[in-house]
Design a protein around this motif. Sequence first.
Motif, PDB file in Angstrom:
ATOM      1  N   LEU A   1     113.588  18.134  -6.369  1.00 23.20           N
ATOM      2  CA  LEU A   1     115.044  17.664  -6.218  1.00 23.20           C
ATOM      3  C   LEU A   1     116.917  18.163  -6.799  1.00 23.20           C
ATOM      4  O   LEU A   1     115.748  18.280  -8.098  1.00 23.20           O
ATOM      5  N   SER A   2     117.211  18.641  -5.768  1.00 21.47           N
ATOM      6  CA  SER A   2     118.746  18.973  -6.859  1.00 21.47           C
ATOM      7  C   SER A   2     120.001  18.047  -6.317  1.00 21.47           C
ATOM      8  O   SER A   2     119.508  17.153  -5.403  1.00 21.47           O
TER       9      SER A   2
ATOM     10  N   THR B   1     105.918  11.054 -10.309  1.00 19.45           N
ATOM     11  CA  THR B   1     105.833  11.844 -11.192  1.00 19.45           C
ATOM     12  C   THR B   1     107.452  12.539 -11.387  1.00 19.45           C
ATOM     13  O   THR B   1     107.703  13.459  -9.722  1.00 19.45           O
ATOM     14  N   VAL B   2     108.455  12.539 -11.404  1.00 18.36           N
ATOM     15  CA  VAL B   2     109.600  13.158 -11.785  1.00 18.36           C
ATOM     16  C   VAL B   2     110.096  13.450 -12.975  1.00 18.36           C
ATOM     17  O   VAL B   2     109.929  12.823 -14.025  1.00 18.36           O
ATOM     18  N   SER B   3     110.066  14.928 -12.637  1.00 13.94           N
ATOM     19  CA  SER B   3     110.090  15.912 -14.296  1.00 13.94           C
ATOM     20  C   SER B   3     111.097  16.743 -14.405  1.00 13.94           C
ATOM     21  O   SER B   3     111.684  17.090 -13.049  1.00 13.94           O
ATOM     22  N   VAL B   4     111.901  16.807 -15.134  1.00 11.83           N
ATOM     23  CA  VAL B   4     112.967  17.995 -15.481  1.00 11.83           C
ATOM     24  C   VAL B   4     112.838  19.409 -14.957  1.00 11.83           C
ATOM     25  O   VAL B   4     111.271  19.489 -16.014  1.00 11.83           O
ATOM     26  N   VAL B   5     113.755  20.341 -14.475  1.00 12.90           N
ATOM     27  CA  VAL B   5     112.734  21.467 -13.558  1.00 12.90           C
ATOM     28  C   VAL B   5     113.739  22.160 -15.379  1.00 12.90           C
ATOM     29  O   VAL B   5     114.976  22.546 -15.742  1.00 12.90           O
ATOM     30  N   PRO B   6     112.962  23.218 -16.452  1.00 18.84           N
ATOM     31  CA  PRO B   6     113.536  23.897 -17.981  1.00 18.84           C
ATOM     32  C   PRO B   6     114.153  24.943 -16.949  1.00 18.84           C
ATOM     33  O   PRO B   6     114.439  25.886 -15.831  1.00 18.84           O
ATOM     34  N   GLU B   7     115.735  24.917 -17.818  1.00 16.22           N
ATOM     35  CA  GLU B   7     116.982  25.585 -17.685  1.00 16.22           C
ATOM     36  C   GLU B   7     117.482  25.780 -16.087  1.00 16.22           C
ATOM     37  O   GLU B   7     117.926  26.571 -15.669  1.00 16.22           O
ATOM     38  N   ARG B   8     116.902  24.548 -15.653  1.00 16.98           N
ATOM     39  CA  ARG B   8     117.664  24.309 -14.156  1.00 16.98           C
ATOM     40  C   ARG B   8     118.774  22.748 -14.422  1.00 16.98           C
ATOM     41  O   ARG B   8     117.903  22.262 -13.982  1.00 16.98           O
ATOM     42  N   ALA B   9     119.854  22.882 -14.658  1.00 17.77           N
ATOM     43  CA  ALA B   9     120.095  21.450 -15.170  1.00 17.77           C
ATOM     44  C   ALA B   9     120.880  21.173 -13.804  1.00 17.77           C
ATOM     45  O   ALA B   9     120.973  21.853 -12.402  1.00 17.77           O
TER      46      ALA B   9
END
Length: 124
Positions: free
Chosen positions: A20-21, A42-50
């Motif tokens: 999701l962006s 679940t929703v989790s942040v993608v590392p190094e991709r704000a």
Amino acid sequence: MTELTLTKTRIRAGVWEGVLSGSPAEPVLDVQHLEKPVVGVTVSVVPERAGEWLVRVPVPVELLSEGVQTFLIRDAATGEKLQHFTIITGVAMEDDLRAEVDLLRAELDMLKRAFRRHCLETMG
């Protein structure tokens, strides 16, 4: 307000995955199957991709049965449909038309509920 985009990446080991962006804060998603919520999303942040989030939707085995099963993924805050996925079991996939009809039926049910809610709110 930024438009959210949910892109499917894969289905693996009974889990639908997508990215999701367009959301600076962690989004809250609503996943439905036959108008009932699917738990364990679940929703989790993608590392190094704000602004990008990994979305994982487990497909409970008890929801799989003969025919077409459609899952709707929506933004819980706005109700906007972000994505859907369809699983066909027990029959040869002659045509994807059944999946499209099932999706249309699910979206029509969602619109009917929203329209009824709107009518109740505007009538006082």
